[in-house]
Design a protein around this motif. Structure first.
Motif, PDB file in Angstrom:
ATOM      1  N   GLY A  84      45.767  43.722 -43.336  1.00 52.74           N
ATOM      2  CA  GLY A  84      45.598  45.098 -42.913  1.00 52.74           C
ATOM      3  C   GLY A  84      44.176  45.602 -43.087  1.00 52.74           C
ATOM      4  O   GLY A  84      43.267  44.868 -43.503  1.00 52.74           O
ATOM      5  N   PRO A  85      43.926  46.902 -42.795  1.00 48.51           N
ATOM      6  CA  PRO A  85      42.559  47.451 -42.822  1.00 48.51           C
ATOM      7  C   PRO A  85      42.032  47.630 -44.243  1.00 48.51           C
ATOM      8  O   PRO A  85      42.803  47.757 -45.194  1.00 48.51           O
ATOM      9  N   ASP A  86      40.664  47.657 -44.376  1.00 46.04           N
ATOM     10  CA  ASP A  86      40.035  47.948 -45.663  1.00 46.04           C
ATOM     11  C   ASP A  86      40.276  49.412 -46.025  1.00 46.04           C
ATOM     12  O   ASP A  86      40.520  50.266 -45.137  1.00 46.04           O
ATOM     13  N   ASN A 143      39.277  44.626 -48.336  1.00 46.11           N
ATOM     14  CA  ASN A 143      38.452  45.235 -49.375  1.00 46.11           C
ATOM     15  C   ASN A 143      38.921  46.645 -49.685  1.00 46.11           C
ATOM     16  O   ASN A 143      39.300  47.399 -48.779  1.00 46.11           O
ATOM     17  N   VAL A 144      38.830  47.019 -50.997  1.00 44.63           N
ATOM     18  CA  VAL A 144      39.048  48.398 -51.441  1.00 44.63           C
ATOM     19  C   VAL A 144      37.759  48.843 -52.121  1.00 44.63           C
ATOM     20  O   VAL A 144      37.386  48.296 -53.178  1.00 44.63           O
ATOM     21  N   ASP A 145      37.039  49.825 -51.506  1.00 43.67           N
ATOM     22  CA  ASP A 145      35.815  50.374 -52.089  1.00 43.67           C
ATOM     23  C   ASP A 145      36.173  51.608 -52.893  1.00 43.67           C
ATOM     24  O   ASP A 145      36.740  52.580 -52.366  1.00 43.67           O
ATOM     25  N   VAL A 146      35.793  51.634 -54.232  1.00 42.33           N
ATOM     26  CA  VAL A 146      36.164  52.703 -55.158  1.00 42.33           C
ATOM     27  C   VAL A 146      34.931  53.527 -55.484  1.00 42.33           C
ATOM     28  O   VAL A 146      33.900  52.971 -55.885  1.00 42.33           O
ATOM     29  N   ILE A 147      34.989  54.886 -55.318  1.00 41.49           N
ATOM     30  CA  ILE A 147      33.872  55.806 -55.538  1.00 41.49           C
ATOM     31  C   ILE A 147      34.158  56.631 -56.784  1.00 41.49           C
ATOM     32  O   ILE A 147      35.312  57.062 -57.014  1.00 41.49           O
ATOM     33  N   PRO A 160      34.685  51.989 -60.409  1.00 34.60           N
ATOM     34  CA  PRO A 160      34.019  52.102 -59.099  1.00 34.60           C
ATOM     35  C   PRO A 160      33.460  50.749 -58.665  1.00 34.60           C
ATOM     36  O   PRO A 160      33.110  49.908 -59.484  1.00 34.60           O
ATOM     37  N   GLY A 161      33.358  50.529 -57.358  1.00 35.99           N
ATOM     38  CA  GLY A 161      32.811  49.291 -56.816  1.00 35.99           C
ATOM     39  C   GLY A 161      33.769  48.699 -55.802  1.00 35.99           C
ATOM     40  O   GLY A 161      34.750  49.311 -55.399  1.00 35.99           O
ATOM     41  N   GLN A 162      33.464  47.414 -55.368  1.00 32.80           N
ATOM     42  CA  GLN A 162      34.287  46.765 -54.356  1.00 32.80           C
ATOM     43  C   GLN A 162      35.324  45.860 -55.004  1.00 32.80           C
ATOM     44  O   GLN A 162      35.015  45.012 -55.812  1.00 32.80           O
ATOM     45  N   HIS A 163      36.608  46.008 -54.570  1.00 31.95           N
ATOM     46  CA  HIS A 163      37.729  45.192 -55.041  1.00 31.95           C
ATOM     47  C   HIS A 163      38.239  44.401 -53.851  1.00 31.95           C
ATOM     48  O   HIS A 163      38.614  45.006 -52.818  1.00 31.95           O
ATOM     49  N   ILE A 164      38.234  43.010 -53.947  1.00 35.60           N
ATOM     50  CA  ILE A 164      38.688  42.143 -52.857  1.00 35.60           C
ATOM     51  C   ILE A 164      40.112  41.706 -53.169  1.00 35.60           C
ATOM     52  O   ILE A 164      40.378  41.118 -54.238  1.00 35.60           O
ATOM     53  N   ALA A 194      36.901  41.799 -58.606  1.00 35.22           N
ATOM     54  CA  ALA A 194      36.844  43.250 -58.824  1.00 35.22           C
ATOM     55  C   ALA A 194      35.901  43.542 -59.973  1.00 35.22           C
ATOM     56  O   ALA A 194      35.754  42.731 -60.890  1.00 35.22           O
ATOM     57  N   PRO A 195      35.222  44.752 -59.953  1.00 35.92           N
ATOM     58  CA  PRO A 195      34.331  45.130 -61.065  1.00 35.92           C
ATOM     59  C   PRO A 195      35.085  45.554 -62.312  1.00 35.92           C
ATOM     60  O   PRO A 195      34.472  45.760 -63.358  1.00 35.92           O
ATOM     61  N   GLY A 196      36.353  45.703 -62.264  1.00 29.91           N
ATOM     62  CA  GLY A 196      37.161  46.112 -63.405  1.00 29.91           C
ATOM     63  C   GLY A 196      38.633  45.959 -63.061  1.00 29.91           C
ATOM     64  O   GLY A 196      39.012  45.542 -61.959  1.00 29.91           O
ATOM     65  N   ALA A 197      39.471  46.286 -64.053  1.00 31.57           N
ATOM     66  CA  ALA A 197      40.921  46.096 -63.876  1.00 31.57           C
ATOM     67  C   ALA A 197      41.480  47.057 -62.835  1.00 31.57           C
ATOM     68  O   ALA A 197      41.012  48.184 -62.674  1.00 31.57           O
TER      69      ALA A 197
END
Length: 903
Positions: A351-353, A424-428, A402-406, A381-384
């Motif tokens: 599915g979509p990012d 990808n899930v980008d977290v702000i 925050p950051g990119q989670h694949i 991922a940059p964290g859990a």
């Protein structure tokens, strides 16, 4: 030849009357045999039309007790689309049942339509009960029956069958001599012969063979030849014989097919992936000449089919692989192996990012696996982070880092290769909302101070919902708001930075103002003004109040637990007053109220009385007054314990004399009351009475005697009035009553205090009988009849008194007789008396005549015949009466006035 025409007895058919008056689907009846009979067929009475299905049933134990017992009945035969002959015409049912009934036994029969379509049976209402005799002949008897709902439903008892019963009287022949001879084990396609010893009584034979087998000769002979069919499984072969009258019972024999054994179990895989192939086999046998395999839908052979081993290409459907083997005689039963198809997994699509703020949920949208099972996992991922459900293609994913989670979405199916896809899930980063404020009273402005943290970003938006209804009220950083309604408001602040927002809720208390509801009713002077206080406050309490009643009496104040919400006050003068009230809540919120009250003037009750006399009407006049209002209610109490009155100027009749306390209570239209009590002397009124005789007759002068009294004081005046026209004055008077009838006599008296009384009586004046009588004048010593002819208006006379004027005693007879001893003129008086004691008298003179004594001298008084005699009269009348003469000559002759005679 139909059995219905073979061996019919002389009495067959038994014809039952066709006189229907009722109907139902069918009818049950008993048939009792008086000799051995066989019932061939039964015809019935049906309404016009086509009977969809007609049936005949039999029950060897009879109908009574079995009318609803389906298990007791055997269907003897049925016919479709039977055309009815119409009501009261016997309809043939083309069913030949051949039911034997032995001498002395009873069998039940049930003739019916199924009720599904077409007309129903018609019959006659019966007598007594079902099972009792109805009609018969020398061979059979028929019973009263049951009307029935098909097949074994409602029962109607008793009912009489309408129709014909056909029967034969010959005995059932014995079954053919057995056993049946022939080969009882055969192969498919064999020609087989079966026979029984020939019976000299047999006219014909009837053979039956299993379905699929075919008789090729001898179907009606003692020897029969048949061919075993290609799909035959064997079964029962039966034969019966028919003599000159009827058919015998069957005898039977079983035969079987010499079938080979089923093949052994099929070897091969029972689970395989979609579109794969596999080998399947059985152990080979030298006696088998062919193999016949059957595959699931969509499968196909990759090898020869007629072998103990096959290679199968599968599609998407599973199912059974089956095998039949054939030897030189027949084909075996099938043996099968069930094969399941495992579908290949669906091609994975993650599915979509997604882009989300830290702490928020990313809603994933992988394509659901049509085949197989999907599973999420974190690649890097940059964290859990965490999934809401790793097996859900629409799982949520959340993290505070925050950051990119694949993320990876993998689809697997048991035993088949899996597929996967990445997204990808980008977290702000998100700002932290915060603010401060203070509680206020309703109607007071309140400020809000933003204290939010940007967390390294710049806050670009503030959205304030200060009323708690989900609608944004302000978008500036530090707003001010005025609340017009009290309550606890859940204030919300949303702050945003780079599209990420944080929300904070804080409760703000807007304290309510006291809601004052104070009323006081207008009152009458000297009454207590009562305050009705229903003031409320939606939160907290009213902590203190103050009251100013507007009459210079000062301000009353109360606090805390002793707060007085409902004070009372008495005003010193009538008039209009203004009350000021102030209330304070426990949170310091203040409210004021102003009400007006009027103190009304009191009325002044007063009255006087007119003609205060006992037994007479005393009038009372209201003299009460009022300022600024109207008197509209009066309540009088007259002091004698009797009636009260509620009018302004009442009247009252006193039954007592002396002093009584009269009270007047008046009420104004403003509701104010006042009363006055006066001691009133009620003067006695004369108690009138007078006497008169119980008997007053016409023409009497009567004495009227006053007997009136008074409690105290004196009676000063007496006024008599007779028949409203004649007046007398004085205590005692005389009056001449000169007419018959009722005289109204009224006596009015007046006391020394002017109290008048009147008494009225009716004095009856009775009529006097008008005495009269009739009589005839007679001679002395003769009885004279006196006849009463008194006239008295058809009333009766009480007594009679006669005075004959000759010194004899009085006589009381109505019509007496009387003889006067001497002649002369006598005054006879009749006195009559009525039942009311009134006497009438009449006197008449009665003339009694002198009785004259004849005297004469004959001259001569003797001589010879032809004697001429002169008679010299010497009769004397003392009263000088004129006399008339009649002479009797002694020889039978007589003459008037002739004093001469010749003998």
């Amino acid at each position: 030849m139909p059995d219905s025409v073979k061996g019919q007895c002389a009495g067959s058919p038994l014809v039952l009357p066709m006189n229907q008056n009722n109907g139902q689907d069918g009818l049950m009846f008993n048939l009792t045999a008086l000799t051995d009979v066989t019932v061939d067929s039964v015809w019935g009475n049906f309404a016009a039309g086509t009977i969809g299905v007609a049936e005949i049933w039999s029950c060897p134990t009879g109908i009574v007790g079995n009318q609803a017992n389906a298990g007791a009945w055997t269907l003897a035969g049925s016919a479709n689309n039977v055309v009815s002959a119409g009501i009261n015409n016997s309809t043939q049912i083309p069913v030949y049942i051949n039911v034997p009934v032995l001498n002395g036994t009873t069998t039940g029969f049930y003739v019916t339509s199924t009720g599904a379509s077409g007309p129903i049976m018609r019959y006659t209402n019966g007598v007594g009960t079902a099972g009792n005799f109805y009609m018969g002949n020398a061979d059979i008897s028929i019973s009263q029956g049951y009307g029935k709902d098909y097949p074994f439903g409602a029962t109607f008892n008793p009912r009489q069958f309408n129709g014909h019963v056909f029967y034969s009287c010959c005995p059932t022949p014995a079954a053919p001599q057995g056993p049946i001879n022939g080969d009882t084990t055969s192969c498919i396609g064999d020609t087989v012969t079966f026979y029984v010893p020939f019976d000299t009584n047999a006219v014909s034979y009837t053979w039956t063979v299993p379905a699929g087998d075919t008789i090729i000769s001898g179907a009606n002979d003692s020897l029969m030849i048949m061919v075993v069919g290609p799909n035959s499984t064997g079964g029962q072969i039966c034969v019966s014989l028919t003599d000159s009258c009827t058919a015998s019972p069957d005898i039977c024999v079983n035969y079987s097919i010499n079938q080979p054994a089923s093949p052994p179990a099929i070897s091969g895989v029972v689970s395989i992936c979609q579109n794969d192939s596999a080998w399947y086999s059985v152990t080979a046998s030298p006696s088998i000449i062919s193999y016949n395999w059957f595959l699931p839908p969509g499968a196909s052979f990759l090898s020869t089919q007629d072998s103990n081993e096959i290679h199968v290409q599968f599609g998407s459907n599973g199912g059974d692989i089956c095998l039949q083997v054939t030897d030189s005689c027949a084909t075996s039963d099938s043996v099968c192996l069930s094969v399941a198809i495992n579908s290949n997994p669906t091609l994975a699509n993650a599915g979509p990012d997604r882009t989300v703020c830290a702490g928020n949920m990313a809603n994933l949208a992988a394509t659901a696996a049509a085949n197989g099972n999907g599973l999420w996992s974190v690649v890097s991922a940059p964290g859990a982070g965490s999934f809401t459900d790793t097996a859900d293609h629409q799982s949520g994913y959340s993290t505070l880092s925050p950051g990119q989670h694949i993320l990876r979405w993998t689809v697997s199916s048991a035993g088949c290769p899996s597929t996967s896809d990445l997204m990808n899930v980008d977290v702000i980063a998100t700002p932290a909302a915060n603010f401060t404020t203070a509680n206020v009273c309703e109607g007071t402005p309140v400020s809000f101070q933003d204290l939010s943290a940007s967390n390294g970003t710049s806050i670009t938006s503030w959205l304030w919902d200060v009323t708690g209804n989900g609608v944004d009220n302000y978008s500036n950083q530090n707003p001010t708001h005025n609340y017009n309604s009290p309550g606890i408001y859940n204030v919300r602040l949303i702050v945003s930075a780079q599209g990420c927002a944080d929300t904070l809720y804080q409760n703000l208390a807007v304290n309510p103002m006291p809601v004052l509801s104070v009323v006081a009713d207008d009152v009458c002077f000297q009454d207590l003004v009562e305050i009705s206080n229903t003031s409320t406050i939606s939160l907290g309490s009213i902590d203190s109040v103050s009251w100013d009643f507007g009459d210079g009496s000062g301000v009353q104040t109360s606090f805390g637990a002793g707060v007085n919400l409902t004070p009372n006050h008495t005003y010193g003068l009538p008039g209009q007053y203004t009350i000021n009230h102030t209330a304070y809540s426990d949170q310091g919120c203040v409210a004021n109220a102003v009400i007006s009250v009027e103190v009304y003037h009191l009325p002044v009750a007063d009255f006087n009385a007119v003609n205060a006399c006992q037994f007479q009407t005393t009038g009372f006049n209201d003299l009460s007054t009022i300022i600024g209002a109207n008197i509209d209610r009066w309540s009088w109490s007259f002091g004698d314990g009797n009636d009260s009155a509620y009018v302004q100027n009442p009247a009252h009749d006193y039954e007592v004399n002396g002093f009584v306390d009269v009270t007047l209570l008046v009420k104004t239209d403003q509701g104010c009351l006042n009363q006055k009590t006066v001691s009133l002397e009620v003067f006695p009124t004369p108690v009138n009475e007078f006497n008169y005789s119980n008997r007053v007759c016409l023409g009497d002068t009567h004495f009227l005697d006053d007997q009136s009294t008074i409690a105290y004081g004196s009676i000063d005046q007496f006024l008599w009035q007779i028949d409203d026209s004649i007046d007398y004055v004085g205590a005692n008077v005389w009056h001449l009553f000169d007419e018959v009838g009722l005289y109204k006599v009224e006596l009015t008296t007046e006391s020394d205090n002017g109290c008048r009384a009147t008494i009225e009586k009716e004095i009856p004046v009775y009529a006097i009988p008008e005495a009269d009588f009739v009589f005839t004048n007679e001679c002395e010593d003769d009885l004279i009849s006196f006849s009463d002819s008194t006239r008295f208006n058809n009333e009766s006379i009480f007594s009679y008194s006669w005075d004959f004027g000759d010194s004899t005693g009085l006589v009381s007879e109505q019509n007496p007789k009387h003889a006067f001893e001497t002649f002369g003129l006598f005054d006879v008086t009749l006195e009559v008396e009525s039942y009311k004691g009134c006497i009438g008298t009449v006197t008449y003179p009665v003339k009694v005549y002198e009785r004259v004594i004849p005297n004469f001298t004959p001259v001569p008084d003797s001589g010879c015949s032809r004697l001429y005699v002169t008679f010299l009269d010497s009769t004397e009348s003392i009263t000088d009466r004129d006399l008339k003469y009649k002479w009797y000559y002694g020889d039978g002759f007589s003459r008037f006035d002739t004093a001469e005679y010749t003998y």
